[in-house]
Design an enzyme around this catalytic site. Structure first.
Site, PDB file in Angstrom:
ATOM      1  N   TRP A 111     -64.529  30.194 -19.854  1.00  0.00           N
ATOM      2  CA  TRP A 111     -64.740  28.962 -19.098  1.00  0.00           C
ATOM      3  C   TRP A 111     -64.350  29.131 -17.639  1.00  0.00           C
ATOM      4  O   TRP A 111     -64.974  28.559 -16.743  1.00  0.00           O
ATOM      5  CB  TRP A 111     -63.991  27.802 -19.753  1.00  0.00           C
ATOM      6  CG  TRP A 111     -64.512  27.527 -21.122  1.00  0.00           C
ATOM      7  CD1 TRP A 111     -63.869  27.680 -22.310  1.00  0.00           C
ATOM      8  CD2 TRP A 111     -65.852  27.094 -21.444  1.00  0.00           C
ATOM      9  NE1 TRP A 111     -64.711  27.363 -23.356  1.00  0.00           N
ATOM     10  CE2 TRP A 111     -65.919  27.001 -22.863  1.00  0.00           C
ATOM     11  CE3 TRP A 111     -66.970  26.774 -20.693  1.00  0.00           C
ATOM     12  CZ2 TRP A 111     -67.081  26.610 -23.524  1.00  0.00           C
ATOM     13  CZ3 TRP A 111     -68.136  26.384 -21.354  1.00  0.00           C
ATOM     14  CH2 TRP A 111     -68.180  26.300 -22.742  1.00  0.00           C
ATOM     15  N   ASP A 181     -58.669  23.422 -14.384  1.00  0.00           N
ATOM     16  CA  ASP A 181     -59.374  22.951 -15.567  1.00  0.00           C
ATOM     17  C   ASP A 181     -58.376  22.976 -16.714  1.00  0.00           C
ATOM     18  O   ASP A 181     -58.016  24.033 -17.224  1.00  0.00           O
ATOM     19  CB  ASP A 181     -60.569  23.852 -15.858  1.00  0.00           C
ATOM     20  CG  ASP A 181     -61.242  23.530 -17.190  1.00  0.00           C
ATOM     21  OD1 ASP A 181     -60.917  22.496 -17.802  1.00  0.00           O
ATOM     22  OD2 ASP A 181     -62.103  24.325 -17.612  1.00  0.00           O
ATOM     23  N   LYS A 205     -60.141  16.972 -26.739  1.00  0.00           N
ATOM     24  CA  LYS A 205     -59.230  17.867 -27.443  1.00  0.00           C
ATOM     25  C   LYS A 205     -57.848  17.231 -27.610  1.00  0.00           C
ATOM     26  O   LYS A 205     -57.299  17.202 -28.694  1.00  0.00           O
ATOM     27  CB  LYS A 205     -59.127  19.209 -26.711  1.00  0.00           C
ATOM     28  CG  LYS A 205     -60.467  19.942 -26.630  1.00  0.00           C
ATOM     29  CD  LYS A 205     -60.353  21.204 -25.830  1.00  0.00           C
ATOM     30  CE  LYS A 205     -61.707  21.851 -25.580  1.00  0.00           C
ATOM     31  NZ  LYS A 205     -62.279  22.497 -26.763  1.00  0.00           N
TER      32      LYS A 205
END
Length: 370
Positions: A111, A181, A205
């Protein structure tokens, strides 16, 4: 192997999915009570106007509680956006990377790589550090990170879901704006928000359900936003309109607000960090005590509290492990194809009893197959 919800006959398996992930039972029960008619509104949150007084109360309360939970200073804006963290990968350089300037990216997983590649489409970006050559078994150390004082910003990913690694301290970048992030560990531990120019993450999440992305951004960063950006990609406009420029993901914001209230009710981020450390310690101890039957992917210094990744002696045993664990209610343990093996995602709301059940299964599986 199931968990029984109190005062009902509903049984729930243990959900180790990397996301969307498990929610607190208290939140699910509150959603169930409010689903047909939100108190005082006479309708579901899914039906109400985002311009209505009831929804304004929902979003403003959610923000106020989030500010309390994270101790967010007044000079930071809280935004509820759409498109997940993936859209922020593009929005960040569009908003904060001026022509001729360069941004640095710390690469610790897929990511982080994706964010870097998106920035390259829109301006100049470079790799400040990377552990790709080691298959991302760890996060870069401070002495590996090369930051230019003239960088427009430095970007890193705090937890790497696929690889099971985590940065438990922020990289030191001097006066350069630090962007993070935090999609898979946001709200999982105390943070000093003042170390960040921007912190963001999808809610699905640790902070709620898919559909909304939390963005916490320092006001002075918004002054960099260029004119004539498409409205939906303009952070400054979204801040000015208090996330209500268009119809937001109203239900996801409502659930996020409930999750934040739950975190506050149990003792806030210090308590959830204690619980997360306790759960992770149980699972890593089982891996370490297996004599090599279970092998962790991440190096000891980078072990994630959120995603525990490990291998077995063969792929055949790994497939058998997944099949047998799923059959008894331990779901979502198959690892990502980039790493293989197993992955147990034990986010905030995942119960300790589920980790204990997994550890018991691991010991039994090794005894039968070791």
């Amino acid at each position: 192997m199931t968990q029984t919800v109190k005062e009902t006959k509903v049984e729930r398996i243990y959900n180790f999915s990397a996301g969307p992930a498990v929610l607190p039972l208290e939140v699910l029960e509150q959603v169930q009570r409010d689903l047909l008619s939100y108190p005082g509104a006479g309708m579901s949150v899914m039906e109400m106007s985002h311009r209505s007084a009831p929804f304004e109360g929902i979003i403003h309360t959610a923000e106020a509680d989030l500010r309390t939970l994270l101790n967010i200073p007044a000079n930071y804006k809280v935004l509820y956006l759409q498109g997940g963290a993936s859209l922020q990968f593009s929005m960040i350089p569009m908003n904060f990377l001026p022509a001729g300037a360069e941004a640095s990216y710390i690469i610790s997983g897929v990511w982080a790589q994706t964010a870097y590649k998106e920035a390259l489409k829109l301006g100049k970006a470079r790799v400040a550090a990377s552990t790709e050559s080691e298959n991302f078994t760890r996060v870069p150390t401070q002495n590996e990170i090369q930051i230019d004082p003239q960088d427009a910003y430095a970007h890193f990913t705090s937890n790497n879901t696929i690889y099971g690694t985590q940065s438990l301290v922020e990289p030191e970048v001097g006066d350069v704006s630090l962007l993070c992030d935090a999609s898979s560990d946001i709200l999982s531990r105390p943070l000093d928000i003042t170390k960040y120019a921007m912190l963001y993450g999808g809610a699905q999440k640790n902070a709620g359900i898919a559909g909304t992305t939390l963005v916490i951004v320092r006001e002075d960063l918004l002054a960099r936003v260029p004119k004539n950006l498409p409205s939906m990609l303009d952070y400054r406009l979204m801040a000015e309109k208090e996330s209500l420029f268009n119809t937001p993901s109203a239900f996801a914001i409502y659930v996020n607000g409930l999750v934040v209230k739950w975190l506050l009710s149990i003792g806030g981020l210090p308590e959830i960090e204690r619980r997360n450390q306790e759960k992770a310690a149980l699972l890593y101890a089982a891996i370490d005590a297996s004599g090599g039957f279970y092998r962790g992917h991440s190096q000891l210094t980078s072990r994630s509290l959120m995603n525990v990744t490990f291998r077995l002696p063969s792929e055949e045993l790994e497939k058998k492990f997944v099949k047998e664990s799923t059959a008894i209610g331990l779901d979502g343990l198959k690892g990502h194809r980039s790493v293989g093996g197993l992955r147990a995602s034990i986010y905030n709301a995942f119960p300790k009893e589920g980790v204990e059940a997994l550890v018991a299964f691991m010991k039994d599986f090794q005894a039968k197959n070791g």
